[in-house]
Write a protein that holds these residues in place. Structure first.
Motif, short mmCIF file in Angstrom:
data_model
loop_
_atom_site.label_atom_id
_atom_site.label_comp_id
_atom_site.label_asym_id
_atom_site.label_seq_id
_atom_site.Cartn_x
_atom_site.Cartn_y
_atom_site.Cartn_z
N ALA A 115 0.82 -1.20 0.00
CA ALA A 115 0.00 0.00 0.00
C ALA A 115 0.86 1.26 0.00
CB ALA A 115 -0.92 -0.01 1.22
N SER A 116 1.96 1.23 0.73
CA SER A 116 2.86 2.39 0.74
C SER A 116 3.43 2.65 -0.64
CB SER A 116 3.99 2.14 1.75
OG SER A 116 4.90 3.21 1.75
N PHE A 117 3.80 1.59 -1.39
CA PHE A 117 4.31 1.74 -2.76
C PHE A 117 3.21 2.24 -3.69
CE2 PHE A 117 8.11 -0.86 -1.87
CZ PHE A 117 9.04 -0.15 -2.64
N ALA A 118 2.05 1.59 -3.60
CA ALA A 118 0.98 1.90 -4.55
C ALA A 118 0.47 3.33 -4.39
CB ALA A 118 -0.16 0.90 -4.37
N LEU A 119 0.38 3.80 -3.16
CA LEU A 119 -0.17 5.13 -2.90
C LEU A 119 0.90 6.21 -2.89
CD1 LEU A 119 -2.71 4.18 -0.06
CD2 LEU A 119 -3.17 4.49 -2.50
N GLY A 120 2.16 5.82 -2.96
CA GLY A 120 3.25 6.79 -2.94
C GLY A 120 3.30 7.59 -1.64
N LEU A 121 3.13 6.91 -0.54
CA LEU A 121 3.08 7.60 0.75
C LEU A 121 4.47 8.05 1.18
CD1 LEU A 121 0.62 5.26 2.71
CD2 LEU A 121 0.10 7.34 1.41
N SER A 122 4.50 9.18 1.88
CA SER A 122 5.76 9.70 2.42
C SER A 122 5.83 9.36 3.91
CB SER A 122 5.83 11.22 2.20
OG SER A 122 7.01 11.74 2.77
N VAL A 123 6.37 8.19 4.19
CA VAL A 123 6.46 7.72 5.58
C VAL A 123 7.88 7.21 5.82
CG1 VAL A 123 4.01 7.11 5.74
CG2 VAL A 123 5.65 5.43 4.90
N PRO A 124 8.36 7.24 7.07
CA PRO A 124 9.69 6.69 7.37
C PRO A 124 9.75 5.20 7.06
CG PRO A 124 8.88 8.04 9.18
CD PRO A 124 7.73 7.86 8.25
N VAL A 125 10.87 4.78 6.44
CA VAL A 125 11.03 3.38 6.06
C VAL A 125 12.24 2.78 6.75
CG1 VAL A 125 9.92 3.69 3.83
CG2 VAL A 125 12.40 4.03 4.04
N LEU A 126 12.39 1.48 6.59
CA LEU A 126 13.45 0.75 7.29
C LEU A 126 14.84 1.18 6.84
CD1 LEU A 126 13.48 -1.47 9.42
CD2 LEU A 126 13.56 -3.16 7.58
N GLN B 60 14.29 -3.03 2.63
CA GLN B 60 14.64 -1.67 3.02
C GLN B 60 13.49 -0.69 2.85
OE1 GLN B 60 17.95 -0.65 0.54
NE2 GLN B 60 16.76 -0.61 -1.37
N SER B 61 12.47 -1.03 2.07
CA SER B 61 11.35 -0.12 1.84
C SER B 61 10.17 -0.40 2.76
CB SER B 61 10.89 -0.23 0.38
OG SER B 61 11.93 0.13 -0.50
N ILE B 62 10.34 -1.27 3.75
CA ILE B 62 9.25 -1.56 4.69
C ILE B 62 9.01 -0.33 5.56
CG2 ILE B 62 8.52 -2.98 6.63
CD1 ILE B 62 10.16 -5.25 5.48
N PRO B 63 7.79 0.20 5.62
CA PRO B 63 7.51 1.37 6.48
C PRO B 63 7.65 1.01 7.96
CG PRO B 63 5.81 1.09 4.80
CD PRO B 63 6.64 -0.16 4.79
N LEU B 64 8.23 1.93 8.72
CA LEU B 64 8.39 1.70 10.16
C LEU B 64 7.04 1.65 10.88
CD1 LEU B 64 11.47 3.98 10.94
CD2 LEU B 64 11.41 1.49 10.75
N CYS B 65 6.06 2.38 10.37
CA CYS B 65 4.75 2.36 11.03
C CYS B 65 4.09 0.99 10.88
CB CYS B 65 3.85 3.46 10.47
SG CYS B 65 3.58 3.36 8.68
N VAL B 66 4.41 0.26 9.79
CA VAL B 66 3.88 -1.09 9.62
C VAL B 66 4.52 -2.03 10.64
CG1 VAL B 66 3.72 -3.04 8.03
CG2 VAL B 66 3.36 -0.71 7.19
N LEU B 67 5.85 -1.91 10.81
CA LEU B 67 6.51 -2.72 11.84
C LEU B 67 5.98 -2.38 13.22
CD1 LEU B 67 10.22 -2.69 10.61
CD2 LEU B 67 8.53 -4.50 10.36
N ALA B 68 5.70 -1.08 13.47
CA ALA B 68 5.14 -0.68 14.76
C ALA B 68 3.77 -1.32 14.97
CB ALA B 68 5.04 0.84 14.83
N ALA B 69 2.99 -1.42 13.91
CA ALA B 69 1.67 -2.07 14.03
C ALA B 69 1.83 -3.54 14.39
CB ALA B 69 0.91 -1.92 12.71
N ILE B 70 2.82 -4.22 13.78
CA ILE B 70 3.06 -5.62 14.11
C ILE B 70 3.48 -5.77 15.57
CG2 ILE B 70 4.56 -7.59 13.60
CD1 ILE B 70 4.66 -6.59 10.69
N LEU B 71 4.33 -4.86 16.04
CA LEU B 71 4.75 -4.91 17.44
C LEU B 71 3.61 -4.59 18.39
CD1 LEU B 71 8.30 -3.28 17.27
CD2 LEU B 71 7.74 -5.66 17.73
N LEU B 72 2.74 -3.67 18.01
CA LEU B 72 1.57 -3.39 18.85
C LEU B 72 0.70 -4.64 18.98
CD1 LEU B 72 0.54 0.18 17.64
CD2 LEU B 72 1.41 -0.45 19.90
N LYS B 73 0.54 -5.37 17.88
CA LYS B 73 -0.20 -6.63 17.94
C LYS B 73 0.50 -7.61 18.89
CE LYS B 73 -2.66 -10.25 16.37
NZ LYS B 73 -1.84 -11.41 16.78
N CYS B 74 1.83 -7.66 18.82
CA CYS B 74 2.57 -8.53 19.75
C CYS B 74 2.38 -8.08 21.19
CB CYS B 74 4.06 -8.52 19.40
SG CYS B 74 4.45 -9.30 17.83
#
Length: 548
Positions: free
Chosen positions: A191-202, A319-333
């Motif tokens: 989704a980050s790639f498809a929408l061209g979002l400007s978010v911090p990445v890995l 390297q293009s994985i958004p940090l907010c996505v990883l944060a969501a995975i950790l929140l689930k954990c």
């Protein structure tokens, strides 16, 4: 073999996003998280004592590692030195047979500890979900939260919340095929790639050279490294052995605690040499492995081999994985780590257990993890000691000749045998018989003296019957001697009888028998003691063969 292969591959799929996320959360980078999963998982599987367990970076270990990284912000070699030393300490713990004692931690302590860890992960990763840098501690995150809300990256918040929804709401029939954490990682990145979002990445992930390196440290930091390593080693031991208990319950088997500590220690020591973060037995990955069919160390080792292949071949795609996505995975954990089942029972739990759990949660979140576990164990032990003292005192029954009338039948509740009752009736003295049971230990010794002293004051003679007492410790023995000495000062008599060989040895060693005037041998049966005491004569002690 087929089930172990399938279990190992499935566990690796679950471990990949978690290893990346835990590596970032630890402050040492995603590659350090992958290396931790590879080396800890491989060596703990081959050398550990839980065949079906999968090891790697976990929430509790990541929280501690993040604190260590914050303690040495410009010295990563010190962080890896802590990991290596913690592994060596775990090996030593296993060789000394300390694994069995970790299992004695009360459930209220472990539940509060895990809930506190979950709260820390949620607090610290909430800032990453907002598109900001994570906080080093839960308290720091709570302090930054008001300003973070006003400076949040709206695109990161939207993508993070959508990824969290995927991780939380994916139906079980889908998660049996693709784990929810991996699905959230793939969909969020796409989704980050498809929408061209400007978010911090890995960012770029260096592949490393897989050569061990002994950290170069100075003598000045050794005391700090030693203390932090002890914390990390104890936490890893607790975390791993709790997961081992979960594996036992799912596989109807029994793990080897000491061997498991050795395996975890080797894994952590090697991980530190290669620049990996510390790890432990991972409950979620272990459960996934078992449900997929994994039962032997092959599955855990294969999980590490699969992750190694990912590092060697697919690192550039991460390297293009958004940090907010990883944060969501950790929140689930973090939400999964919280012991919801135990929290639901809080209204029905004893107040002491609720107090212990609350103290452990507060200390875990706002102070120190090991201090929290130690405080919880101490509070639980004190409550247990108090409860056992009350039980021991309740087991003490006292019969007084003041309650026995000449015309009354022989009551079964008097605590005396018919022959004993007749002796008491025939005497003109006021006699009390105290029947003790179980164990006379330090926790009940003072209370026992308080209970028996009024009987000494109001009677001419007190017989203390130890025939149903299993053991007496030094505090209990000396307390009984003190009671006898107080009786002599008041001109009263106290006699001890019915002791077994073990108690006799304790009395002899502490000279309890010799203290006091005219005291009977504790080995003398109660009936003979009554007859001799009321006849005002001291009988000859019976031989050891007559103890029964």
């Amino acid at each position: 073999m087929r089930n172990d292969i399938f279990g190992g591959i499935t566990a690796a799929v679950v471990a990949l996003p978690l290893a990346l996320a835990f590596g970032v959360a630890s402050g040492m980078g995603p590659l350090a998280g992958l290396y931790g999963a590879i080396f800890v998982g491989f060596f703990a599987a081959l050398l550990g004592g839980t065949p079906s367990q999968v090891s790697g970076p976990t929430g509790p270990m990541t929280v501690v590692t993040a604190g260590i990284a914050a303690h040495f912000p410009q010295q990563p070699e010190c962080v890896f030195a802590v990991v290596i030393l913690a592994g060596l300490l775990q090996i030593l713990m296993g060789m000394l047979g300390l694994g069995q004692y970790i299992r004695l931690v009360p459930l209220s302590v472990t539940s509060g500890f895990m809930t506190g860890i979950g709260c820390i992960i949620i607090c610290t990763q909430s800032l990453s979900l907002l598109g900001l840098s994570p906080a080093p501690s839960a308290w720091a995150a709570l302090q930054r939260l008001p300003s973070a809300l006003s400076n949040a990256n709206a695109q990161a918040v939207g993508l993070g919340l959508a990824s969290l929804a995927v991780a939380l709401l994916t139906p079980k029939r889908v998660t049996k095929i693709v784990p929810s954490s991996l699905l959230a990682l793939l969909l969020g990145t796409a989704a980050s790639f498809a929408l061209g979002l400007s978010v911090p990445v890995l960012g770029p992930i260096p592949l490393g050279n897989f050569r061990p390196s002994i950290p170069s440290i100075t003598y000045s930091v050794l005391p700090q490294i030693g203390g932090l390593a002890i914390t990390l080693a104890i936490l890893g031991a607790i975390d791993s052995l709790l997961t081992s208990l979960v594996a036992d319950s799912l596989t109807a088997s029994f793990h080897d605690s000491d061997r498991e500590l050795v395996g975890q220690g080797v894994g952590n020591a090697v991980a530190g040499l290669f620049g990996g973060v510390a790890g432990a037995g991972a409950t979620m990955r272990t459960v996934v492995n078992i449900r997929a069919g994994g039962r032997t160390p092959i599955s855990g080792a294969l999980h590490s081999v699969v992750l190694l292949a990912v590092v060697l071949g697919l690192g550039r795609f991460a390297q293009s994985i958004p940090l907010c996505v990883l944060a969501a995975i950790l929140l689930k954990c973090g939400l999964d780590i919280i012991d919801v089942g135990y929290l639901r029972r809080v209204p029905r739990l004893p107040r002491s257990s609720v107090l212990v759990m609350g103290v452990v949660i507060a200390l875990t979140v706002f102070w120190d993890l090991i201090v929290a576990v130690a405080a919880g164990c101490i509070l639980s032990s004190l409550h247990f000691t108090k409860t056992m003292a009350e039980i021991e005192l309740d087991a003490c029954t006292i019969t007084s000749s003041k309650n026995i009338k000449d015309s009354s039948p022989l009551p079964s509740l008097s605590g005396l045998w018919p022959a004993e009752l007749e002796i008491v009736r025939a005497s003109r003295e006021q006699v009390a018989v105290a029947k003790l049971r179980g164990v006379i230990a330090f926790n009940a010794a003072n209370g026992l003296v308080r209970k028996l002293l009024p009987m000494v004051e109001s009677h001419d003679l007190l017989i203390i019957d130890l025939s149903d007492v299993l053991s007496v410790d030094d505090t209990g023995a000396l307390s009984l001697a003190q009671l006898c000495n107080q009786a002599e000062e008041m001109g009263k008599r106290v006699y001890i009888c019915g002791a077994n060989r073990k108690i006799m040895r304790m009395f002899t060693r502490l000279s309890v028998i010799a203290a006091g005037k005219g005291r009977l041998s504790p080995a003398t049966p109660r009936l003979q003691s009554l007859h001799a005491c009321l006849a005002d004569s001291t009988p000859t002690p019976l031989p050891p063969s007559s103890y029964a």
